[in-house]
Write a protein that holds these residues in place. Sequence first.
Motif: not given
Lengths: 605, 229
Positions: A458, A462, A478-479, A481-483, A485, A487, A489-490, A495
């Motif tokens: 991955r 990216d 970005a990808p 960071r999003h991924r 982020g 996790l 958060e969950a 973060c």
Amino acid sequence: MLALLLLAGPAPAAAGELLELARAQAVRGGWHDAAPPEAGWQAVDLPDNWAVRWPSQDGVVWYRFTWQHAGDAPAALMLAWINMAGSVYVNGIELHRDASLLEPLTRSWNTPRQWLVAPALLREGENTVLVRVAGMAAYQGGLPPLLAGEPAQVQARYEEELLWRHDLPLVAMAASVVIVLLFGGLWLMRPRETAYAWFALMSLAWLLFEFNHLATSPWPLAGTDAWQALNTSLLVFFAAAFLLFVLRLRREEGAPLVEAAIWLAAVLAWADLWSLPRTGMAAHRALWSSVAAAATAAAAVGVFAVRWPVSSRRERTLLLVLMLIVLAAAAHDLLVFLQWVPGTRYYAGIASCALLVALAVLLARRFTQALRETEQFNARLIAQVEAAKTELRDTLERTHALKLMHARAHERVALASDLHDGLGGMLVGSIASLEHASQPVPQDRILAMLKDLRDDLRLILDATGQQPGLQPLDDVIAPLRHRLGTLFEANGIVCRWHLLNVGDLTLTTSLNIGVLRFLQEALTNVLKHSGARRADVYVTRTRTHLRLDVRDDGRGFAVESAGDAPGNGLRNMRTRAERLAGVVQWQSRPGRTVVTLLIDLLSAR
Amino acid sequence: MEVIEPVHLSPALVVDDEPAVRQRLAGVLQGLGCPPEAIAMAESVAKARDRVGERRFGVVLVDIGLPDGSGVEFIGWMRRHQPDTPAVVISAWRTEDVIVSALRAGAIGYLLKERDDLELSLALRSIERGGAPIDPFVARRIMGLLAAPGPPGGSSPVPPDGEPVPSLSPREREILRLVAQGLSNREMADLLSISKLTVECHTKNIYRKLVVNSRTEAVFEARRHGLLS
């Protein structure tokens, strides 16, 4: 022109005869005599050069004319010239007197004069005109025929003489002035072209020589002797300058020996002319004038042998004709001067105007040719510049394409090497650990290995970018960071990302992969092992470096044992950082752990 | 802003030709509280249509590459026949055309198979709450669609399918931009001083605006087919 002048002149008012009195009585006198001697008169034919008869007579010669006049009509008298100065008496009454009848003598040798004689001065029947001429035998002292008759007719003849002896020479002199200024100016602008200078000097000499036709006194010289010496000297100088002009035209650097010979001859002539007693002047003037004329004629012929840009046949013919005119006039003048042919008018000065025409043609020719050459040169230059530009552009394009190809190839190699070293290494490691495991490997361990592999794939995707074109670092991040982020958060971990100055930073694929691997490793450690409540990611770009900091408030780890404790993660990080010319650092204590990657952008590949 | 409509993940329809993937997705759904008997499976478009004819689903998870057709077609068909049932794409593809056409057909989410089960379940949880999961790469495709050059003088750009692109509100554009930069919903919510739920609602609205043909037309068509009472 003459016909025109005659027509333009006043028409004869009455039928009258124009008498040309070509015979007279002459007698010698002294410089200061006020009246002619009684005896010694002898008949002479006019025009008269008394040197033929009285070779040593310097002073006064009296000429006596008689003619019959009828009726009470007014009459006019005319003399084309008096050599040198004179006074005129009609029936004993003075009609005219030149300004100076003693040295320095008035120069009337080329000045036509006419006088209207009042009827009161005339007698029915025989009338007498007495002309007192002051002059020197060496300079062809004498008198032309006396014209007597109806005023209008005399006027016509007078104007004709004035035209040839005064007006046209004046025009010719003006032309010479133009030539002197033009070529002198050309030479000043281009001192290298010495031919121009000699032509200007030659024209100046000619101008001064020709001034003899118009001068009415020897001023500023002391007297007639000096004037005549100077006059012939100018002619010699003219000839010398003309010769040099032709020589320089042929070869710009000149011919020193020939030039020296010319100047030697000229100096010889001057010394001769200025030291000679008056008695020898006549012969030597004739000699040097002939030499000068011959040299000039030779040089004129030489002009045609040099490289003046005369291209068309028509121009060559024109120049030849003009040259012949001038040469013919000069030859005529020489012969008149030497008294080998009859006549008292000189034409060379006037004919030299033709030279002006010739020069105008040549110069115009030269100018237009230079202009055409310049234009052609410009056109050629522009074409060459265009060609050079095109070639340069092509070369640049080729170079650019080549560079692009190299860059792509380099990227490809780098990507392959990343795949080999990263993904490949992990694969090999996974296979080895599965193969050599002493007991069955637990499923979650295998799963973890596979997920690691997937994550790295991955990251490579990216880092390579999904779209063509260069991607700035924040887009690359970005990808991930999003991924991560999502996790974080969950898992209830805050973060926060802080990106500074990376919006326009584009890195090579290898560096992108390195950055993403570092971030993933560091953040996964935070997520899995730290027990942190908050994580901060700093991505900072300075002028020379890219700095990544991952900070958390977790329990931390002992830096010394970092190589072992949190798995191989940190050690892997260090190895990879070294490959990117980067440095990885840890700082850890409970509540604050910072992992830093510093990449030198200037030396990084 | 529209009212947030929660989505029931049960009953769910999983459309994929690979048994392993169907199994995996069923596992994820079960992990989210969906009872096994409420999960229907279909391995082709035809089977999926049959299943939809049999009962109403709370959500449909659709693969793109199916043996007898494209998941995109099925999503369009769904929108006409059961417009109230949200369709989510679970695909291995992330090419632009596929993403855009799926969203234009009416999908409210585009998830990648490569993601962890955990990530998938987080995304489905978001859908359940009434939100719409969106990835940076999807956001970037949508931004590309919006920035596509329109006809000269035209007010709105026209994508290849000939349907005009809807104009997004400034806030929606802002959210797209932030998503593309990789911000999480939490981060965006903090940054924009709105609730996380509102952020998700915005993304859902973005998806809805992308759908070709109006919703009313879809409803009308559904009624005509006797699917709505």
